[in-house]
Design a protein around this motif. Structure first.
Motif, short mmCIF file in Angstrom:
data_model
loop_
_atom_site.label_atom_id
_atom_site.label_comp_id
_atom_site.label_asym_id
_atom_site.label_seq_id
_atom_site.Cartn_x
_atom_site.Cartn_y
_atom_site.Cartn_z
N TYR A 70 0.67 -1.17 -0.05
CA TYR A 70 -0.17 -0.06 0.09
C TYR A 70 0.91 1.36 -0.05
O TYR A 70 0.54 2.37 -0.89
N MET A 101 2.58 1.75 -3.16
CA MET A 101 1.51 2.45 -4.37
C MET A 101 1.31 3.85 -3.98
O MET A 101 1.06 4.69 -5.02
N GLU A 127 4.02 5.94 -5.17
CA GLU A 127 4.00 6.26 -6.56
C GLU A 127 2.89 6.96 -7.13
O GLU A 127 3.28 7.95 -8.02
N THR A 146 0.87 11.60 -9.78
CA THR A 146 -0.29 12.32 -10.12
C THR A 146 -0.35 13.38 -9.06
O THR A 146 -1.26 14.18 -9.24
N GLY A 147 0.58 13.41 -8.09
CA GLY A 147 0.31 14.65 -7.09
C GLY A 147 -0.37 14.18 -5.92
O GLY A 147 -0.46 14.75 -4.73
N GLU A 148 -1.29 13.29 -5.95
CA GLU A 148 -2.06 12.60 -5.02
C GLU A 148 -2.56 11.52 -4.80
O GLU A 148 -2.45 10.68 -5.88
N ARG A 201 -5.61 8.92 -4.07
CA ARG A 201 -7.27 8.99 -3.79
C ARG A 201 -7.50 7.38 -3.58
O ARG A 201 -7.05 6.39 -4.05
N ASP A 256 -8.25 5.54 -6.88
CA ASP A 256 -7.11 5.25 -7.70
C ASP A 256 -6.33 3.89 -7.04
O ASP A 256 -5.96 3.04 -7.68
N ARG A 271 -8.14 0.82 -7.90
CA ARG A 271 -8.07 0.39 -9.39
C ARG A 271 -6.60 -0.29 -9.54
O ARG A 271 -6.44 -1.11 -9.89
N ARG A 272 -5.76 0.40 -8.90
CA ARG A 272 -4.22 -0.16 -9.00
C ARG A 272 -4.02 -1.40 -8.48
O ARG A 272 -3.39 -2.18 -8.95
N LEU A 273 -4.65 -1.64 -7.13
CA LEU A 273 -4.50 -2.95 -6.29
C LEU A 273 -5.42 -3.95 -7.02
O LEU A 273 -5.29 -5.27 -6.34
#
Lengths: 151, 151
Positions: B35, B38, B41, B46-48, B50, B53, B56-58
């Motif tokens: 976690y 990610m 990363e 992307t600056g933040e 959320r 996001d 989606r990534r996980l």
DNA sequence: TCCATGTTGTAGCAATGGCTACAATATATT
DNA sequence: AATATATTGTAGCCATTGCTACAACATGGA
């Protein structure tokens, strides 16, 4: 739906990278492999696999082992009768041997890099579940560069 | 079934090999690393970070992410306010960078063996949690072999 | 045979980690 | 401002995997 989501000044990139985490099913498979590998080892070494021995080897209580064995039974990997020792089915034996092979290749590979044997073995235990076919073949090739591949 | 089923004498060998399986705590640590890595990363990219996001990534739902974030908050790795993005604490950032470094070393190492980049990255994701300091150093040394020889 | 001991099984608690369904909030568009 | 949409949070389900405590069974020795 579309990626034009929103955000005031923030882009919505989020390239879906499909499961960084192990899924439920994958984890169950790892547990199954650890168990059948150990069961096979116990049978080869001592002639039988008992709940208590498994518990000692795996570092958990016999209760945890007992429950897991029931799951493996449902999955057709072992046979077990109450108060009797545990046996591998054909499928279980096959999985056991595959796991043992992977484990051995990874451990040998690490040792070939100069990692101390005990550490190599310990690391291999965790790593073996995450090594793809490609990587395993790369390891095997590195071990015996003259040969083609590892079956 | 098998003739050697019941132990006649006392072949009670069972050398305790201490936890072949990942312990509870170890597994929690792996999740935490995945976690925060990610999150770091996402912030860098992307600056933040959320919840959506991350989900989606996980490859999990936002609900799972949400709950995990609360645990990471309790552990002092992230700060998060309701309906706001997630930030790393100093401890979280440190863990994130360590994880990222390990991940990178393992991936680079696999690539150096000829494993395709995509496969190397995927395998490294799982393997990084199981690589000891010794093995990681062996990987690093393999990547830059001239480092300690020239003095 | 009976009992002590060790082994195995069962009951039930807790934490993790996945989910769906629904509620609340935030943001964008009209 | 009102509304539509997206994001986030909450409730509650299930499975896994650890545990302790206790019950049942198996086996060897007295």
């Amino acid at each position: 739906m579309s990626s034009t989501a929103s955000a005031p000044a923030k882009p919505r990139p989020a390239p879906p990278r499909v499961s960084l985490l192990r899924t439920r099913k994958e984890h169950a498979q790892e547990t199954a492999q650890d168990y059948v590998e150990m069961i096979g080892e116990l049978i080869a070494t001592t002639g039988e696999a008992r709940v208590t021995d498994l518990a000692r080897r795996l570092g958990v209580t016999h209760v945890t082992v007992n429950r897991t064995i029931q799951r493996l039974r449902r999955r057709g990997l072992v046979t077990a009768l109450p108060y009797r020792s545990i046996f591998l089915t054909d499928a279980g034996r096959q999985l056991s041997e595959e796991s043992r092979f992977r484990h051995q290749v990874v451990a040998d590979f690490l040792k070939s890099l100069g990692v101390p044997a005990a550490v190599a073995y310990a690391d291999a235990e965790g790593m073996e579940h995450h090594v793809s076919r490609e990587t395993l073949e790369a390891f095997a090739k590195h071990l015996r560069p003259g040969r083609d591949r590892a079956g």
